[in-house]
Scaffold this motif. Structure first.
Motif, mmCIF file in Angstrom:
data_model
loop_
_atom_site.group_PDB
_atom_site.id
_atom_site.type_symbol
_atom_site.label_atom_id
_atom_site.label_comp_id
_atom_site.label_asym_id
_atom_site.label_seq_id
_atom_site.Cartn_x
_atom_site.Cartn_y
_atom_site.Cartn_z
ATOM 1 N N ILE A 114 17.421 -36.823 -7.454
ATOM 2 C CA ILE A 114 18.505 -37.280 -6.562
ATOM 3 C C ILE A 114 19.550 -36.194 -6.416
ATOM 4 C CG2 ILE A 114 20.407 -38.924 -6.397
ATOM 5 C CD1 ILE A 114 18.579 -41.008 -7.654
ATOM 6 N N MET A 115 19.912 -35.580 -7.539
ATOM 7 C CA MET A 115 20.914 -34.511 -7.480
ATOM 8 C C MET A 115 20.428 -33.353 -6.629
ATOM 9 S SD MET A 115 23.586 -35.506 -9.097
ATOM 10 C CE MET A 115 23.177 -37.097 -8.370
ATOM 11 N N PHE A 116 19.112 -33.045 -6.739
ATOM 12 C CA PHE A 116 18.545 -31.964 -5.934
ATOM 13 C C PHE A 116 18.572 -32.328 -4.462
ATOM 14 C CE2 PHE A 116 15.962 -28.402 -4.995
ATOM 15 C CZ PHE A 116 15.061 -28.801 -4.023
ATOM 16 N N THR A 117 18.200 -33.630 -4.153
ATOM 17 C CA THR A 117 18.100 -34.050 -2.755
ATOM 18 C C THR A 117 19.468 -34.163 -2.110
ATOM 19 O OG1 THR A 117 16.145 -35.303 -3.381
ATOM 20 C CG2 THR A 117 17.110 -35.814 -1.244
ATOM 21 N N VAL A 147 10.386 -38.738 1.115
ATOM 22 C CA VAL A 147 11.507 -37.918 1.610
ATOM 23 C C VAL A 147 11.670 -36.671 0.755
ATOM 24 C CG1 VAL A 147 14.002 -37.897 1.998
ATOM 25 C CG2 VAL A 147 12.652 -39.933 2.551
ATOM 26 N N LEU A 148 11.546 -36.867 -0.577
ATOM 27 C CA LEU A 148 11.737 -35.745 -1.492
ATOM 28 C C LEU A 148 10.707 -34.657 -1.272
ATOM 29 C CD1 LEU A 148 13.332 -34.675 -3.899
ATOM 30 C CD2 LEU A 148 11.721 -35.846 -5.401
ATOM 31 N N GLY A 149 9.466 -35.040 -0.986
ATOM 32 C CA GLY A 149 8.418 -34.043 -0.759
ATOM 33 C C GLY A 149 8.755 -33.152 0.417
ATOM 34 N N ARG A 150 9.249 -33.801 1.477
ATOM 35 C CA ARG A 150 9.630 -33.001 2.650
ATOM 36 C C ARG A 150 10.774 -32.043 2.308
ATOM 37 N NH1 ARG A 150 9.678 -37.795 7.288
ATOM 38 N NH2 ARG A 150 7.405 -38.255 7.215
ATOM 39 N N GLN A 151 11.747 -32.583 1.575
ATOM 40 C CA GLN A 151 12.899 -31.739 1.234
ATOM 41 C C GLN A 151 12.498 -30.595 0.307
ATOM 42 O OE1 GLN A 151 15.799 -31.924 2.592
ATOM 43 N NE2 GLN A 151 15.161 -33.685 3.830
ATOM 44 N N ILE A 152 11.535 -30.885 -0.592
ATOM 45 C CA ILE A 152 11.092 -29.826 -1.506
ATOM 46 C C ILE A 152 10.457 -28.688 -0.747
ATOM 47 C CG2 ILE A 152 9.407 -29.297 -3.305
ATOM 48 C CD1 ILE A 152 10.033 -31.991 -4.560
ATOM 49 N N ASN A 153 9.680 -29.031 0.253
ATOM 50 C CA ASN A 153 9.070 -27.965 1.054
ATOM 51 C C ASN A 153 10.138 -27.109 1.725
ATOM 52 O OD1 ASN A 153 6.492 -28.794 0.379
ATOM 53 N ND2 ASN A 153 6.328 -30.228 2.102
ATOM 54 N N LYS A 154 11.115 -27.825 2.324
ATOM 55 C CA LYS A 154 12.203 -27.068 2.959
ATOM 56 C C LYS A 154 12.984 -26.259 1.922
ATOM 57 C CE LYS A 154 12.907 -30.356 6.770
ATOM 58 N NZ LYS A 154 13.894 -31.254 7.415
ATOM 59 N N GLN A 194 11.946 -25.142 -0.969
ATOM 60 C CA GLN A 194 11.156 -24.017 -1.480
ATOM 61 C C GLN A 194 11.205 -22.854 -0.515
ATOM 62 O OE1 GLN A 194 9.685 -24.134 -4.498
ATOM 63 N NE2 GLN A 194 9.275 -21.964 -4.234
ATOM 64 N N LYS A 195 11.110 -23.185 0.767
ATOM 65 C CA LYS A 195 11.162 -22.132 1.770
ATOM 66 C C LYS A 195 12.531 -21.441 1.751
ATOM 67 C CE LYS A 195 10.489 -21.285 6.706
ATOM 68 N NZ LYS A 195 10.179 -21.912 8.027
ATOM 69 N N ALA A 196 13.579 -22.310 1.649
ATOM 70 C CA ALA A 196 14.936 -21.744 1.604
ATOM 71 C C ALA A 196 15.147 -20.927 0.337
ATOM 72 C CB ALA A 196 15.972 -22.873 1.682
ATOM 73 N N GLN A 197 14.575 -21.389 -0.797
ATOM 74 C CA GLN A 197 14.731 -20.652 -2.044
ATOM 75 C C GLN A 197 14.025 -19.304 -1.970
ATOM 76 O OE1 GLN A 197 13.312 -23.246 -5.127
ATOM 77 N NE2 GLN A 197 15.407 -23.963 -5.625
ATOM 78 N N ASN A 198 12.860 -19.296 -1.363
ATOM 79 C CA ASN A 198 12.159 -18.016 -1.212
ATOM 80 C C ASN A 198 12.994 -17.037 -0.401
ATOM 81 O OD1 ASN A 198 9.994 -19.004 -2.669
ATOM 82 N ND2 ASN A 198 8.868 -19.694 -0.852
ATOM 83 N N GLU A 199 13.533 -17.551 0.725
ATOM 84 C CA GLU A 199 14.385 -16.676 1.536
ATOM 85 C C GLU A 199 15.631 -16.252 0.755
ATOM 86 O OE1 GLU A 199 15.224 -18.936 4.976
ATOM 87 O OE2 GLU A 199 13.210 -18.740 5.848
ATOM 88 N N LEU A 200 16.238 -17.222 -0.009
ATOM 89 C CA LEU A 200 17.432 -16.900 -0.792
ATOM 90 C C LEU A 200 17.116 -15.903 -1.903
ATOM 91 C CD1 LEU A 200 20.407 -17.429 -1.362
ATOM 92 C CD2 LEU A 200 19.743 -19.354 -2.814
ATOM 93 N N PHE A 201 15.925 -16.061 -2.526
ATOM 94 C CA PHE A 201 15.529 -15.134 -3.591
ATOM 95 C C PHE A 201 15.420 -13.718 -3.049
ATOM 96 C CE2 PHE A 201 12.189 -12.838 -5.836
ATOM 97 C CZ PHE A 201 12.693 -12.839 -7.116
#
Length: 853
Positions: free
Chosen positions: A9-12, A209-216, A218-225
């Motif tokens: 929940i905190m992540f979402t 919902v969480l699965g969709r957000q995780i995909n987004k 992860q993509k954002a984290q890769n770009e941020l990394f």
């Protein structure tokens, strides 16, 4: 599972678009959990109540059984008593009855919450009371009537029936409670099942919902990394130090340069306030400077550090830094941290200061040289002139900079200047020549001038520099040789002057008012007891050498001379650092500038200590001679009187003797008189010898003398007089056991003082003579005190120590020379004598002898 859900929940919730949905799902989840917990709690509470009621039912049954048993026991004890009349059975009967009544009270308390059971308890109480009443009556009358026994059996049966119905009621209540508890368990199970299904449904929706957000995410984290890695490598490779903090100013990241400059690694500094790691202070005041990160966070803007700021590192050299700090603001305008970028500018700062110092040094050299220095551009316009140029031509640099240098000189001289300048520009080399230049006072001076080109960064000539030295005074070689010869003679003269000063004890000195520094010659330093290397002295240090008693007079003289700028001369004393006092004579003259202002003061100092000592000795000798002359005049008068008196008497007696011889008769009485007068004359001659010996001023070699030893010697000499007078002589020489001086003089002093005390003792009391000694700052004091006749000091104080002075009448022997001898010996030792006396009380003599070795 809850922890995973909470973390999810905190992540979402960090995703802005689904925040409302997550909040709704979380609310449903929390309500469902709350309801399930409430059902569980209710069921658990019912189970706990059932357990407690079950225990209560068992307790009631046990009490009712005990009650009925008590009734039976009471009947048995009552029957035994009726049969055998034993009082023990009667006592046991009463105890059983009390036990039954107590059980009734306990049973009533246990079922107080049930009205039906309370009614049964009341009926049971009445039956028991009736039953026991019957038993009591039997005991009272011992009646064997069968009808009474039947009635007791009936009562017992009724009691038993009532107790059974009481227990049956409790069992029914317990059964109803068990049935209700089972029903609650079924309801709770159904509720839990529905709640679990609801939570499962919520989780299914949530995880979709969480699965969709995780995909987004992860993509954002890769770009941020990738972005962070690029930023991190960029920061680490920067030549400046970089520190990133959170919004509270605590360090989160530092690059290598920042670690080196701050003196702390990221592991040591992370999480600490930036002001604890990067301590900044002002170079001049050394006050702590507020860290720019703190200011940037407060002011929400970029902050630049002031110049001359030092970064302080423990145990290491402080470094100059130049930095700036800026707040880190997110897309919503909130401050999330700050970044500080700084660099080490120590070497740059030091180089700039060194450059400024060198420029100032070069400027000071140029301005203070006696040569005229100037710089002109290619057209001959002034770019710079030094102070000597301003002084020689009486101009200000600000008035002539940028003006035509040739226009300041007559046409012929200006033409020569142009020719030389042209030659320098054409050849690109230095040119030397002599020039005759007219000053503003219309005087002409010969100058030796060197002109050379100045090259710019592009290698081209941009200006001409000229250095001109006035050689008018050294134009001729003869004058130069004479000057050199004069200098050599001067050096020889200085050496001879030093030698002469050392012989004559005369030194010279000079004091510069502008620098407040005086330069002393070697002999001056020697007079003040200083090393020749200490020849630089200030006015204050010179004042510190002066004798305190002479300072007021010297300050007055110096002030008067400073006001009139007149010559100064005075005698004074100086005190060397070792405490030695020297007498000196100082003469000084002021050196004035052209406008009459004092520049310096020069003078000489003459050590006249030896002369002063000789003068003092001469004055002392003169004083002694005058005193001796006066004493001798008095002495000669008294001796002349005494001698003439004795001689006249002898002469007269001799005439009488001659007449008696002519008559051939000899008067023996006359011979005795002549003999008496001759003895008197001999006594006068001895006195003369004693007084002359006492006034001998030959040099005394001091030696240590013990007071005890000298007193013992005097007491032996005066033993007969002491015994005859029965004098008591006491002494205490513990404070000062002796003194340095002449043994003969000290013996004479003690002898005459004791002898006089014995002679002039009182007839009315026993004689007591007390001798004491003590020390003062400069003297050893010997005190001789008696309780004799005393002396009238008001009448005789001024002639107490005179020759042939006596102050007591009667038959007391004496010639009046003892105290004169005492005073003479004391003064010969360099001391003094004081007297205290009262008539008929006694006299005290205080003899002060200097502490010399």
């Amino acid at each position: 599972m809850f922890a995973l859900t909470y973390s999810s929940i905190m992540f979402t919730t960090k995703q802005k678009n689904n925040r409302l949905l997550i909040i709704l799902l979380s609310a449903v989840f929390v309500i469902s959990l709350g309801f399930i917990f409430w059902v569980h709690y209710s069921t658990l509470e019912g189970a706990i109540k059932y357990t407690d009621l079950d225990k209560q039912t068992d307790n009631i049954t046990n009490i009712s059984d005990e009650l009925f048993t008590g009734v039976l026991c009471a009947e048995i004890e009552e029957s035994d008593y009726l049969l055998n009349g034993d009082k023990k059975n009667l006592r046991l009967y009463n105890e059983s009855k009390r036990t039954v009544m107590a059980d009734l009270d306990e049973l009533r308390k246990t079922v107080k919450n049930s009205s039906v059971q309370q009614i049964r308890i009341d009926s049971l109480t009445k039956l028991c009371a009736l039953h026991f009443s019957s038993l009591d009556e039997e005991i009272a009358y011992k009646n064997d009537n069968l009808n009474e026994e039947d009635r007791l059996i009936e009562n017992r049966a009724n009691i038993r029936t009532l107790i059974n119905s009481f227990n049956v009621e409790e069992d029914q209540l317990l059964s109803e409670r068990a049935s209700a508890l089972d029903k609650n368990y079924n309801t709770s199970f159904k509720t839990l099942l529905r709640g679990d299904l609801s939570i499962l449904t919520i989780f299914m929706c949530f995880f979709i919902v969480l699965g969709r957000q995780i995909n987004k995410r992860q993509k954002a984290q890769n770009e941020l990394f990738v972005s962070r890695e690029f930023l991190s490598q960029t920061l680490l490779c920067m030549g400046d130090g970089v520190i990133i903090t959170d919004k509270d100013g605590n360090i989160m990241m530092m690059n290598k340069i920042a670690e080196e400059l701050a003196g702390s690694s990221i592991n040591e500094a992370k999480g600490h306030p930036i002001e604890n790691i990067c301590t900044l202070e002002d170079e001049h005041t050394h006050f702590t400077v507020e860290n720019p990160v703190k200011r940037a966070l407060k002011e929400k803007q970029v902050v630049f550090l002031e110049h001359n700021t030092l970064m302080v590192k423990k145990g290491k050299t402080n470094r100059y830094i130049d930095d700036s700090a800026a707040p880190i603001i997110d897309s919503e305008g909130n401050i999330t941290g700050a970044v500080m970028v700084f660099r080490d500018v120590t070497q740059k700062t030091l180089n700039q200061r060194k450059l400024v110092q060198n420029e100032q040094l070069l400027r000071d050299i140029i301005d203070n040289t006696r040569s005229v220095i100037y710089i002109k551009d290619l057209e001959g316009n002034f770019l710079m002139v030094n102070k000597q140029y301003e002084r020689v031509f009486e101009v200000k640099s600000a008035d002539i900079l940028g003006s035509d240098s040739y226009a300041r000189f007559p046409g012929e001289i200006a033409a020569k200047f142009k020719t030389v300048d042209k030659n320098v520009l054409e050849t690109g080399r230095a040119v030397e020549n002599e020039q005759l230049v007219q000053h503003t006072d219309n005087s002409y001076h010969h100058y030796h001038t060197t002109k050379f080109p100045l090259y710019g960064m592009d290698g081209g000539i941009y200006a001409i520099c000229g250095v001109s030295t006035d050689i008018s005074e050294s134009k001729k070689n003869i004058e130069i040789q004479e000057k050199l010869a004069t200098q050599e003679t001067l050096l020889k003269s200085e050496a001879r002057l030093k030698e002469a000063q050392a012989i004559a004890h005369v030194g010279n000195w000079e004091h510069n008012f502008a620098k407040n520094i005086g330069e002393w010659s070697e002999e001056t330093c020697r007079i003040y007891g200083l090393s020749p290397d200490d020849n630089k002295q200030s006015f204050e240090s010179w004042i510190s050498f002066q004798h305190p008693d002479d300072l007021p007079r010297m300050r007055t003289l110096i002030k008067e001379a400073a006001e009139t700028l007149s010559n100064l001369s005075f005698y004074h004393r100086i005190v060397r650092k070792d405490g030695t006092i020297r007498h000196v004579y100082t003469q000084a003259n002021y050196e004035l500038s052209s406008d009459g202002a004092p520049i310096s003061i020069r003078g000489v100092i003459h050590d006249i200590t030896d002369m002063k000592e000789m003068e003092n000795e001469t004055l002392q000798l003169v004083e002694n001679l005058q005193k001796r002359n006066k004493d001798l005049q008095v002495f000669a008068y008294m001796i002349s009187h005494n001698l003439r008196s004795s001689i006249a008497k002898i002469t007269g007696l001799s005439y009488l003797l001659e007449n008696e011889q002519e008559t051939a008769s000899l008067d023996m009485n006359l011979v005795e008189r002549i003999k008496y007068e001759v003895d008197a004359l001999d006594m006068v001659v001895k006195d003369i010898n004693t007084i002359i010996t006492a006034r001998d001023t030959g040099k005394i070699e001091p030696e240590y003398i013990s007071f005890d030893a000298k007193l013992d010697l005097v007491k032996k000499v005066l033993e007969n007089n002491i015994n005859e007078s029965k004098a008591l002589i006491t002494n205490n020489f513990k404070e000062a056991e002796g003194v340095f001086g002449s043994k003969t003089y000290l013996y004479s002093i003690i002898y005459n003082l004791l002898s006089n005390a014995i002679k002039y003792r009182s007839e009315n009391k026993s004689l007591h003579i007390d001798l004491q000694s003590h020390e003062t700052d400069n003297y050893v004091c010997l005190t001789v005190k008696d309780n004799g006749m005393g002396i009238d000091l008001d009448k005789n104080g001024d002639k107490l120590f005179g020759l042939y002075k006596r102050f007591h009448t009667g038959k007391i022997p004496g010639r009046g020379i003892g105290l004169n001898l005492v005073k003479t010996h004391v003064e010969s030792l360099g001391g003094k004598i004081e007297v205290e006396s009262k008539i008929n009380e006694g006299t005290t003599f205080n003899v002060y002898i200097p502490k010399t070795k």
